[in-house]
Motif scaffolding. Structure first.
Motif, PDB file in Angstrom:
ATOM      1  N   CYS A 136      43.181  50.196  40.229  1.00 59.19           N
ATOM      2  CA  CYS A 136      43.875  48.947  40.546  1.00 59.19           C
ATOM      3  C   CYS A 136      42.928  47.787  40.280  1.00 59.19           C
ATOM      4  CB  CYS A 136      44.326  48.958  42.005  1.00 59.19           C
ATOM      5  SG  CYS A 136      45.009  47.403  42.598  1.00 59.19           S
ATOM      6  N   TYR A 137      43.387  46.827  39.480  1.00 58.05           N
ATOM      7  CA  TYR A 137      42.560  45.660  39.149  1.00 58.05           C
ATOM      8  C   TYR A 137      43.281  44.399  39.585  1.00 58.05           C
ATOM      9  CZ  TYR A 137      39.762  42.331  36.542  1.00 58.05           C
ATOM     10  OH  TYR A 137      38.951  41.279  36.199  1.00 58.05           O
ATOM     11  N   CYS A 138      42.601  43.572  40.370  1.00 55.47           N
ATOM     12  CA  CYS A 138      43.196  42.330  40.859  1.00 55.47           C
ATOM     13  C   CYS A 138      42.879  41.200  39.891  1.00 55.47           C
ATOM     14  CB  CYS A 138      42.677  41.997  42.246  1.00 55.47           C
ATOM     15  SG  CYS A 138      43.423  40.505  42.946  1.00 55.47           S
ATOM     16  N   ASN A 139      43.908  40.595  39.342  1.00 53.55           N
ATOM     17  CA  ASN A 139      43.782  39.471  38.415  1.00 53.55           C
ATOM     18  C   ASN A 139      44.324  38.222  39.118  1.00 53.55           C
ATOM     19  OD1 ASN A 139      45.727  38.404  35.624  1.00 53.55           O
ATOM     20  ND2 ASN A 139      43.626  37.847  36.024  1.00 53.55           N
ATOM     21  N   GLN A 140      43.444  37.442  39.663  1.00 50.74           N
ATOM     22  CA  GLN A 140      43.759  36.235  40.441  1.00 50.74           C
ATOM     23  C   GLN A 140      44.557  36.595  41.706  1.00 50.74           C
ATOM     24  OE1 GLN A 140      45.063  32.763  38.159  1.00 50.74           O
ATOM     25  NE2 GLN A 140      44.069  33.606  36.351  1.00 50.74           N
ATOM     26  N   ILE A 141      45.879  36.671  41.609  1.00 49.74           N
ATOM     27  CA  ILE A 141      46.692  36.967  42.796  1.00 49.74           C
ATOM     28  C   ILE A 141      47.555  38.209  42.617  1.00 49.74           C
ATOM     29  CG2 ILE A 141      46.802  34.554  43.526  1.00 49.74           C
ATOM     30  CD1 ILE A 141      49.711  34.543  42.331  1.00 49.74           C
TER      31      ILE A 141
ATOM     32  N   ILE B 293      41.006  42.925  29.032  1.00 48.59           N
ATOM     33  CA  ILE B 293      40.436  43.776  27.981  1.00 48.59           C
ATOM     34  C   ILE B 293      38.996  44.157  28.314  1.00 48.59           C
ATOM     35  CG2 ILE B 293      39.697  43.797  25.560  1.00 48.59           C
ATOM     36  CD1 ILE B 293      42.243  42.021  25.028  1.00 48.59           C
ATOM     37  N   ASP B 294      38.230  43.220  28.852  1.00 44.76           N
ATOM     38  CA  ASP B 294      36.853  43.534  29.248  1.00 44.76           C
ATOM     39  C   ASP B 294      36.826  44.605  30.342  1.00 44.76           C
ATOM     40  OD1 ASP B 294      35.813  41.762  27.433  1.00 44.76           O
ATOM     41  OD2 ASP B 294      35.414  40.166  28.893  1.00 44.76           O
TER      42      ASP B 294
ATOM     43  N   ALA C 239      50.908  43.145  33.214  1.00 40.38           N
ATOM     44  CA  ALA C 239      50.017  42.458  32.273  1.00 40.38           C
ATOM     45  C   ALA C 239      49.415  41.178  32.825  1.00 40.38           C
ATOM     46  CB  ALA C 239      50.775  42.171  30.966  1.00 40.38           C
ATOM     47  N   GLY C 240      49.418  41.019  34.135  1.00 35.55           N
ATOM     48  CA  GLY C 240      48.616  39.985  34.750  1.00 35.55           C
ATOM     49  C   GLY C 240      49.067  38.555  34.538  1.00 35.55           C
TER      50      GLY C 240
ATOM     51  N   ILE D 184      40.263  36.216  47.022  1.00 36.83           N
ATOM     52  CA  ILE D 184      38.877  36.677  47.090  1.00 36.83           C
ATOM     53  C   ILE D 184      38.685  37.997  46.366  1.00 36.83           C
ATOM     54  CG2 ILE D 184      38.375  35.462  49.246  1.00 36.83           C
ATOM     55  CD1 ILE D 184      38.749  38.139  50.704  1.00 36.83           C
ATOM     56  N   ARG D 185      39.772  38.703  46.052  1.00 34.11           N
ATOM     57  CA  ARG D 185      39.677  39.983  45.342  1.00 34.11           C
ATOM     58  C   ARG D 185      39.793  39.830  43.834  1.00 34.11           C
ATOM     59  NH1 ARG D 185      43.598  43.363  45.820  1.00 34.11           N
ATOM     60  NH2 ARG D 185      42.349  45.164  45.252  1.00 34.11           N
ATOM     61  N   SER D 186      40.000  38.621  43.352  1.00 30.96           N
ATOM     62  CA  SER D 186      40.164  38.437  41.914  1.00 30.96           C
ATOM     63  C   SER D 186      38.947  38.954  41.157  1.00 30.96           C
ATOM     64  CB  SER D 186      40.373  36.958  41.598  1.00 30.96           C
ATOM     65  OG  SER D 186      40.575  36.779  40.211  1.00 30.96           O
ATOM     66  N   GLY D 187      39.209  39.762  40.137  1.00 29.02           N
ATOM     67  CA  GLY D 187      38.135  40.347  39.353  1.00 29.02           C
ATOM     68  C   GLY D 187      37.577  41.642  39.915  1.00 29.02           C
ATOM     69  N   VAL D 188      38.160  42.114  41.017  1.00 29.51           N
ATOM     70  CA  VAL D 188      37.672  43.337  41.668  1.00 29.51           C
ATOM     71  C   VAL D 188      38.582  44.504  41.310  1.00 29.51           C
ATOM     72  CG1 VAL D 188      37.249  44.470  43.882  1.00 29.51           C
ATOM     73  CG2 VAL D 188      36.663  42.054  43.571  1.00 29.51           C
ATOM     74  N   GLY D 189      37.996  45.620  40.912  1.00 31.31           N
ATOM     75  CA  GLY D 189      38.734  46.844  40.643  1.00 31.31           C
ATOM     76  C   GLY D 189      38.515  47.860  41.742  1.00 31.31           C
ATOM     77  N   GLN D 190      39.502  48.705  41.957  1.00 30.40           N
ATOM     78  CA  GLN D 190      39.423  49.717  43.016  1.00 30.40           C
ATOM     79  C   GLN D 190      40.047  51.010  42.525  1.00 30.40           C
ATOM     80  OE1 GLN D 190      41.332  48.487  46.650  1.00 30.40           O
ATOM     81  NE2 GLN D 190      40.856  50.378  47.737  1.00 30.40           N
ATOM     82  N   LEU D 191      39.313  52.107  42.658  1.00 28.85           N
ATOM     83  CA  LEU D 191      39.832  53.421  42.286  1.00 28.85           C
ATOM     84  C   LEU D 191      40.681  53.948  43.440  1.00 28.85           C
ATOM     85  CD1 LEU D 191      39.606  55.408  39.881  1.00 28.85           C
ATOM     86  CD2 LEU D 191      37.823  56.589  41.174  1.00 28.85           C
TER      87      LEU D 191
END
Length: 281
Positions: free
Chosen positions: A33-38, A68-69, A58-59, A19-26
């Motif tokens: 911290c960026y969550c890429n899928q799992i 990159i986005d 590298a995810g 549920i956190r995929s695509g979510v970034g957190q400072l």
């Protein structure tokens, strides 16, 4: 990475996400911290200093555009990292590195014991489905375990423990999950980037991965091959008394909760982390 390796990644990736995929957190002003899928990856550098940042890990495969986005959102259109630092070379931590290196011609740094898996010389052992811990473990023999070849880019980390592009940080050899696994630590504020030396979600359970239920755990059991080293690694990291820990999987943990949970993991490693049934010793 050659086309054959890319095709093998394509064929073997189970459709998992959280549920956190695509979510970034400072986490700190200079730690994003960026969550890429799992899996989590980290951008180290403040927004105001966007020409001087570093990417850690590298995810997942086929995630380069997404990564990159997210970098563009944080640092601007054309700001390549100074370097990419790899905690280790499992598929979920290097899945998009070939495409990222096509976009950014930058050096990659890893522990010298991990480099054979990053130059096509070695493959990791396959996932261990005998660990009795959930559906992800059962699926793990399907996960990619082959090495990749980024030999034109990869270099060994400096012997003095410094981290290229990350002033004030040091790398720590934290084997067990893989032979050349590293964690990163900043003494000034006791921030720990643990990679998969331990994680804060029960990575073997598909349900807990999807909902990101927070609980401290040892390294992901299905890919860990040296349990004695893994236990020593957790003891080494707990002795640092980190104030903040971010891991390859799961939510950040801080303060007293982190201290208590990490101490509990050390004291009860065999019950919490060590699978009763396992292929690897």
């Amino acid at each position: 990475m050659d086309d054959t390796s890319l095709n093998r990644f394509e064929e073997m990736i189970p459709p998992m996400t959280s549920i956190r995929s695509g979510v970034g957190q400072l986490i700190m002003p200079d730690i994003y911290c960026y969550c890429n899928q799992i899996v989590n990856l980290f951008f180290i550098g403040e927004i105001g200093n966007s020409n001087n940042w570093v990417l850690i890990d590298a995810g997942m495969p086929h995630s380069a555009k997404e990564i990159i986005d997210e970098v563009k959102n944080r640092f601007g259109e054309v700001n390549a990292p100074k370097a990419i630092i790899l905690t280790h070379g499992h598929f979920d931590h290097v899945g998009s590195i070939a495409e990222l290196l096509d976009h950014w011609n930058v050096p990659v740094y890893a522990h010298h014991l991990e480099i054979p898996y990053l130059t096509g010389e070695k493959n990791y052992p396959p996932g261990d489905s005998t660990v009795d811990e959930g559906l992800v473990s059962e699926l793990s023999p399907m996960f990619p375990n082959h090495g990749i070849d980024i030999s034109k880019h990869v270099e060994k980390l400096p012997d003095d423990g410094s981290v290229p592009g990350m002033l004030g940080w040091r790398w720590i050899h934290t084997p067990g999950h893989t032979p050349g696994h590293i964690s990163l630590y900043r003494d000034e504020d006791r921030v720990l980037i643990a990679g998969d030396a331990f994680v804060t979600v029960k990575q073997e359970s598909l349900y807990k991965v999807m909902v990101q239920k927070q609980e401290i755990s040892g390294p992901p059991k299905y890919f860990t091959t040296d349990w004695e080293a893994a236990k020593r690694t957790v003891e080494k990291l707990e002795a640092l008394k980190p104030s903040v820990a971010v891991t390859g999987h799961g939510l950040p943990m801080t303060g007293e909760e982190l201290a208590n949970e990490l101490n509990k993991l050390v004291q009860h490693f065999d019950e919490i982390a060590l699978p009763e049934n396992r292929r690897y010793t």
